[in-house]
Design a protein around this motif. Structure first.
Motif, PDB file in Angstrom:
ATOM      1  N   LYS C  10       2.874  89.291   5.399  1.00  0.00           N
ATOM      2  CA  LYS C  10       2.391  90.445   4.628  1.00  0.00           C
ATOM      3  C   LYS C  10       1.571  91.420   5.474  1.00  0.00           C
ATOM      4  CE  LYS C  10       2.121  88.296   0.088  1.00  0.00           C
ATOM      5  NZ  LYS C  10       1.193  87.779  -0.928  1.00  0.00           N
ATOM      6  N   ILE C  12       0.260  94.147   8.038  1.00  0.00           N
ATOM      7  CA  ILE C  12       0.800  95.377   8.635  1.00  0.00           C
ATOM      8  C   ILE C  12       0.056  95.751   9.914  1.00  0.00           C
ATOM      9  CG2 ILE C  12       1.728  96.279   6.465  1.00  0.00           C
ATOM     10  CD1 ILE C  12      -0.812  98.001   6.218  1.00  0.00           C
ATOM     11  N   GLY C  13      -0.934  94.963  10.288  1.00  0.00           N
ATOM     12  CA  GLY C  13      -1.638  95.199  11.563  1.00  0.00           C
ATOM     13  C   GLY C  13      -2.558  96.401  11.576  1.00  0.00           C
ATOM     14  N   CYS C  14      -3.149  96.737  10.425  1.00  0.00           N
ATOM     15  CA  CYS C  14      -3.952  97.966  10.352  1.00  0.00           C
ATOM     16  C   CYS C  14      -5.381  97.793  10.834  1.00  0.00           C
ATOM     17  CB  CYS C  14      -3.966  98.502   8.927  1.00  0.00           C
ATOM     18  SG  CYS C  14      -4.801  97.409   7.740  1.00  0.00           S
ATOM     19  N   LYS C  15      -5.827  96.534  10.957  1.00  0.00           N
ATOM     20  CA  LYS C  15      -7.182  96.236  11.433  1.00  0.00           C
ATOM     21  C   LYS C  15      -8.294  96.646  10.467  1.00  0.00           C
ATOM     22  CE  LYS C  15      -6.335  94.826  15.833  1.00  0.00           C
ATOM     23  NZ  LYS C  15      -6.841  93.629  16.471  1.00  0.00           N
ATOM     24  N   LEU C  16      -7.945  97.007   9.242  1.00  0.00           N
ATOM     25  CA  LEU C  16      -8.997  97.340   8.283  1.00  0.00           C
ATOM     26  C   LEU C  16      -9.902  96.131   8.046  1.00  0.00           C
ATOM     27  CD1 LEU C  16      -7.055  99.573   5.715  1.00  0.00           C
ATOM     28  CD2 LEU C  16      -9.032 100.281   7.072  1.00  0.00           C
ATOM     29  N   THR C  39      -3.848  90.143  14.987  1.00  0.00           N
ATOM     30  CA  THR C  39      -3.167  91.058  15.904  1.00  0.00           C
ATOM     31  C   THR C  39      -1.710  91.226  15.492  1.00  0.00           C
ATOM     32  OG1 THR C  39      -2.567  89.264  17.404  1.00  0.00           O
ATOM     33  CG2 THR C  39      -4.602  90.456  17.907  1.00  0.00           C
ATOM     34  N   SER C  40      -1.223  92.435  15.728  1.00  0.00           N
ATOM     35  CA  SER C  40       0.177  92.747  15.449  1.00  0.00           C
ATOM     36  C   SER C  40       0.619  93.654  16.587  1.00  0.00           C
ATOM     37  CB  SER C  40       0.266  93.473  14.102  1.00  0.00           C
ATOM     38  OG  SER C  40       1.536  94.051  13.942  1.00  0.00           O
ATOM     39  N   HIS C  41       1.433  93.137  17.489  1.00  0.00           N
ATOM     40  CA  HIS C  41       1.843  93.975  18.619  1.00  0.00           C
ATOM     41  C   HIS C  41       3.243  93.598  19.085  1.00  0.00           C
ATOM     42  CE1 HIS C  41       0.668  90.401  20.872  1.00  0.00           C
ATOM     43  NE2 HIS C  41       1.363  90.888  21.889  1.00  0.00           N
ATOM     44  N   TYR C  42       3.807  94.470  19.905  1.00  0.00           N
ATOM     45  CA  TYR C  42       5.147  94.239  20.436  1.00  0.00           C
ATOM     46  C   TYR C  42       5.057  93.657  21.843  1.00  0.00           C
ATOM     47  CZ  TYR C  42       6.828  97.214  16.657  1.00  0.00           C
ATOM     48  OH  TYR C  42       7.125  97.740  15.425  1.00  0.00           O
ATOM     49  N   ASN C  43       5.716  92.524  22.061  1.00  0.00           N
ATOM     50  CA  ASN C  43       5.908  92.071  23.437  1.00  0.00           C
ATOM     51  C   ASN C  43       7.386  92.262  23.777  1.00  0.00           C
ATOM     52  OD1 ASN C  43       7.370  89.932  22.416  1.00  0.00           O
ATOM     53  ND2 ASN C  43       5.788  88.395  22.793  1.00  0.00           N
ATOM     54  N   ARG C  44       7.837  91.721  24.897  1.00  0.00           N
ATOM     55  CA  ARG C  44       9.220  91.970  25.321  1.00  0.00           C
ATOM     56  C   ARG C  44      10.240  91.393  24.330  1.00  0.00           C
ATOM     57  NH1 ARG C  44       6.500  91.381  30.174  1.00  0.00           N
ATOM     58  NH2 ARG C  44       6.843  93.044  31.685  1.00  0.00           N
ATOM     59  N   GLU C  45       9.818  90.439  23.520  1.00  0.00           N
ATOM     60  CA  GLU C  45      10.772  89.800  22.598  1.00  0.00           C
ATOM     61  C   GLU C  45      10.775  90.425  21.203  1.00  0.00           C
ATOM     62  OE1 GLU C  45       9.169  87.564  24.971  1.00  0.00           O
ATOM     63  OE2 GLU C  45      11.088  88.033  25.895  1.00  0.00           O
ATOM     64  N   GLY C  46       9.795  91.255  20.922  1.00  0.00           N
ATOM     65  CA  GLY C  46       9.751  91.864  19.599  1.00  0.00           C
ATOM     66  C   GLY C  46       8.352  91.872  19.021  1.00  0.00           C
ATOM     67  N   LEU C  47       8.286  91.977  17.703  1.00  0.00           N
ATOM     68  CA  LEU C  47       6.993  92.081  17.030  1.00  0.00           C
ATOM     69  C   LEU C  47       6.341  90.708  16.882  1.00  0.00           C
ATOM     70  CD1 LEU C  47       4.981  93.923  15.462  1.00  0.00           C
ATOM     71  CD2 LEU C  47       6.297  93.403  13.405  1.00  0.00           C
TER      72      LEU C  47
END
Lengths: 77, 584, 130
Positions: C10, C12-16, C39-47
């Motif tokens: 659920k 969304i990685g908004c950090k609120l 944390t919500s970030h993209y590495n080389r494999e995806g989200l």
């Protein structure tokens, strides 16, 4: 009398997430505003509504048999 | 809390980085973001400079709400003189860069000069370093970001790809892979400075006197005004939602703006994108999460946005969603603006089909379409010409009447013949054809204002331009449909003084007029505010806009009315009275 | 006993949540000092979406040599006067959500600012099954 109602995007939640619903009108003629009320859709959630592919205002009358599509409010672009 | 009061100035020629005080007077008059970055550039840039020379400056500007818990406050303004248009250029980029810059202790970074070797700038609180980017040069923005993360750990990076290195006038800057400062060739400004990337990490907090009370007030606003019916489209669907609206109202650019509807729109609309969406992703402090992370068997990307669909799908006659997604990913990696790229490719397709010049690509040719990002970014083969944009192609090969641009910036995804005020919005946008300075299609084509009359349109466009100028200066995200009064309420809390809606409207007007003055100084006048001939002469042939055009005399009348209400003269120059009224 | 749970699908990685936490507990907006790590970030494999929250395992309470972290009725509290800044709790926390500050530490005190701000119910307070 019934109409076919299609709700786009976030509006679908007002019809249990269904794309297309057959709606029995409570009385005919009824207006688009009354149809919104029937589904508890606030007017602020709507960009525009088409009746048989034509953009119509909230006071447009429905007599049954129409295909209605409601498009949600969007912002920004 | 609202301002750190510090500006970081980095000179790439000398390698020196110094901090200076933020100009308080300007901050009051221009807030931040768009307005304040334009003010700095107006004061500091010599008129007539080559945008790709070391005399241009790149400004990264936060706003007073950046880094706070204000909803939708995560954006950053990136500004310079535009390599594409020669006008002022400010872009807005999302993700998480802006708050980190503020936490590092800076309201803004001003990057000057030119490095003699490829470098990237690393800002780690007070430590500021230029590091070699030799091994990143020639690589895409995506791998660049990954390489920097491998080295520095948890940082936020903005980077350019090959399109920026090769100085394309349609090159953008990417952050977090899929978010862009998109338009006007802002990526080429970095490229021209040999600056591959900027990374930032900040650890300093923003303090407020009664922060719990402030947070409670803002949470109430978030619940009452952000997470509401009129904003939830962003969460449920994101911008692909607009495809159905544009199609129905006949303003979806199709086959180089020859039509306003696309028969196969259902293959690329929100429903189609939703079917492959894996997750929703937000910018910093945004509860709406318009970003849709998509995975298919062959590609993965955050997108496509409406603009990408309009320009690269319908406008190129491409209905294969997989191809559009892959094209989107390639553009993000090479750092090509999908609006300008799609528009330019569509022009080449029409030129080829009409037999005016053979670019070897036709509408719907998926295979050639997918080769274009690489060819254009590396200026190889036919891509060398296409990389220079639609205005360049028309000058060289003809077809000017259907080269869809204003001030050499390619027109985005709303057909002006079906939304007359959009025509005026494109003509009077400060950076060339842009839909973000004002987006009247929302209330006209998509609302209940008659799209096919000029009545009241000048005022409508001006109000929206002023409002958006405030939004982009504060900086709120465009996708939160908040009123000027609400902006005033929030800014009063953040700036700890009473801010009125009237004051904000004046600021918006001031920002817009200053941008105009910048362009005026560069020689832009009324003659540059015109639209391509196609909009005035070629009737659309399908859907709700069948038989429609925007007659030239009607457009001219609308433009004159616009100047008059703005306080500009008949030639589009800001009058002395207006300057005096706005302290310009 | 209730604790904080994270639902990655659920988020969304908004950090609120980070902002709400630090506004409430540190008097500033500073995501780095938050007593949870989302944390919500993209590495080389995806989200990649990850969340670390205090699950009331009480390792810190047991580890603290001077009883500066106390559990009472399913809530932690920190007694700054007792703290010797040894940071043993920071090291021992299996979820890495105790923040070392210039003076003392910060533990999740279940103020619920994060759940109150989370726009997608990705953070919830639920009964801990023991």
């Amino acid at each position: 009398m019934t109409v076919k109602l299609q709700l786009k995007g976030p509006l679908k939640k007002y019809a249990n997430n269904k794309d297309l619903v057959e709606v029995k009108l409570e009385a005919t003629p009824c207006t688009l505003a009354e149809l919104l009320q029937q589904f508890n859709i606030p007017a602020s959630a709507i960009s525009f509504i088409t009746v048989n592919e034509q953009k119509k205002g909230l006071d447009a009358a429905l007599n049954g048999g129409e295909a209605i599509v409601m498009y949600p409010r969007v912002a920004g672009g | 809390m609202a301002y750190t009061g510090k500006v970081l100035r980095v000179n790439l020629s000398t390698g020196k980085a110094e901090t200076e005080a933020l100009n308080d007077k300007w901050a009051k008059e221009y807030l931040g973001g768009k307005g304040l970055s334009i003010k700095y550039l107006y004061e500091e840039l010599e008129p007539g400079i080559d945008p790709l020379s070391e005399k241009n400056k790149l400004v990264l500007m936060t706003g007073p709400i950046t880094g706070t818990i204000v909803p939708n406050s995560g954006k950053l303004a990136v500004a310079a003189k535009s390599p594409a248009t020669g006008t002022i250029l400010d872009c807005s980029i999302g993700g998480h860069f802006a708050p980190q810059l503020k936490y590092a202790g800076y309201d803004a970074v001003i990057i000057e000069g030119k490095s003699n070797i490829p470098v990237y700038l690393f800002i780690d609180d007070d430590r500021v370093e230029l590091r070699s980017a030799a091994d990143m040069w020639g690589k895409g923005a995506h791998e660049t970001e990954h390489m920097i993360s491998d080295r520095l750990g948890e940082v936020v990076t903005m980077a350019i790809g090959q399109a920026g290195e090769n100085l394309l006038p349609m090159s953008c800057i990417s952050t977090e892979l899929y978010r862009q400062a998109g338009r006007g060739g802002i990526g080429a400004v970095m490229g021209s400075k040999n600056l591959k990337a900027v990374s930032v990490r900040g650890s300093k907090g923003l303090k407020a006197p009664d922060i719990r009370k402030l947070s409670a007030a803002l949470n109430k606003i978030k619940k009452e005004d952000t997470l509401t019916e009129d904003n939830m489209w962003a969460y449920s669907d994101g911008t692909p939602m607009i495809v159905d609206l544009s199609q129905q109202t006949g303003i979806l650019p199709t086959r180089n703006f020859q039509e306003g509807t696309f028969d196969e729109f259902e293959k690329v609309n929100s429903e189609a994108v939703k079917a492959v969406t894996k997750a929703k992703k937000a910018c910093f402090a945004c509860p709406l999460a318009c970003g849709k992370y998509v995975e298919t068997g062959t590609t993965r990307v955050e997108g496509p946005e409406y603009e990408t669909i309009a320009l690269c799908s319908s406008n190129c006659g491409i209905s294969d969603l997989e191809a559009v997604l892959e094209f989107n990913r390639l553009c993000d990696d090479y750092c090509l603006d999908t609006i300008s790229a799609g528009n330019t490719i569509a022009f080449a397709m029409e030129m080829t089909e009409k037999g005016i010049h053979d670019f070897g690509i036709r509408f719907g040719d998926v295979e050639k379409f997918l080769q274009m990002p690489e060819l254009m970014s590396n200026k190889e083969g036919v891509g060398a010409d296409l990389s220079q944009g639609v205005s360049y192609l028309a000058d060289k090969y003809g077809g000017k009447e259907f080269a869809m641009q204003v001030k050499k910036l390619e027109i985005p995804g709303y057909e002006a013949r079906g939304s007359w005020s959009m025509g005026l919005a494109y003509g009077t946008a400060d950076r060339g054809a842009c839909h973000l300075r004002a987006w009247p299609a929302a209330v006209e084509a998509f609302g209940d204002i008659d799209p096919f009359t000029i009545e009241g349109k000048a005022e409508l466009v001006i109000d929206m331009q002023n409002d958006n100028s405030v939004k982009f200066s504060a900086i709120f995200c465009d996708f939160w449909a908040l009123s000027t009064e609400r902006m005033a309420e929030i800014l009063s809390l953040i700036l700890e003084r009473e801010v009125t809606a009237e004051e904000l409207t004046t600021i918006g007007d001031r920002v817009y007029c200053l941008a105009r003055l910048f362009n005026e100084r560069e020689g832009f006048t009324r003659k540059d505010d015109g639209l391509p001939e196609r909009i005035h002469k070629d009737e659309l042939t399908t859907g709700a806009t069948k038989g429609k055009l925007l007659p030239k005399d009607e457009y001219d009348k609308m433009l004159s009315e616009y100047y008059k209400i703005r306080g500009w003269d008949e030639d589009g120059k800001v009058t002395a009275d207006k300057k005096a009224a706005l302290n310009l | 006993m209730k604790a904080l749970f994270f639902h990655a699908e659920k988020c969304i990685g908004c950090k609120l949540c980070h902002l709400a936490c630090t506004a409430q507990n540190e008097g500033e907006f500073n995501p780095r000092l938050a007593r949870l790590k989302i944390t919500s970030h993209y590495n080389r494999e995806g989200l990649v979406v990850k969340g670390q929250t205090c699950d009331l395992c009480l390792s810190c309470v047991e580890a603290c040599p001077v009883d500066a972290i106390v559990e009472k009725n399913g809530r932690l509290s920190f007694v700054e006067e007792l703290c010797t800044d040894c940071a043993l709790c920071v090291d021992i926390c299996p979820n890495d959500v105790i923040v070392k500050k210039e003076k003392g530490i910060g533990v999740c005190v279940q103020c619920r600012s994060c759940t109150n701000w989370c726009p997608t119910e990705a953070l919830t307070f639920e009964e801990v099954s023991k």
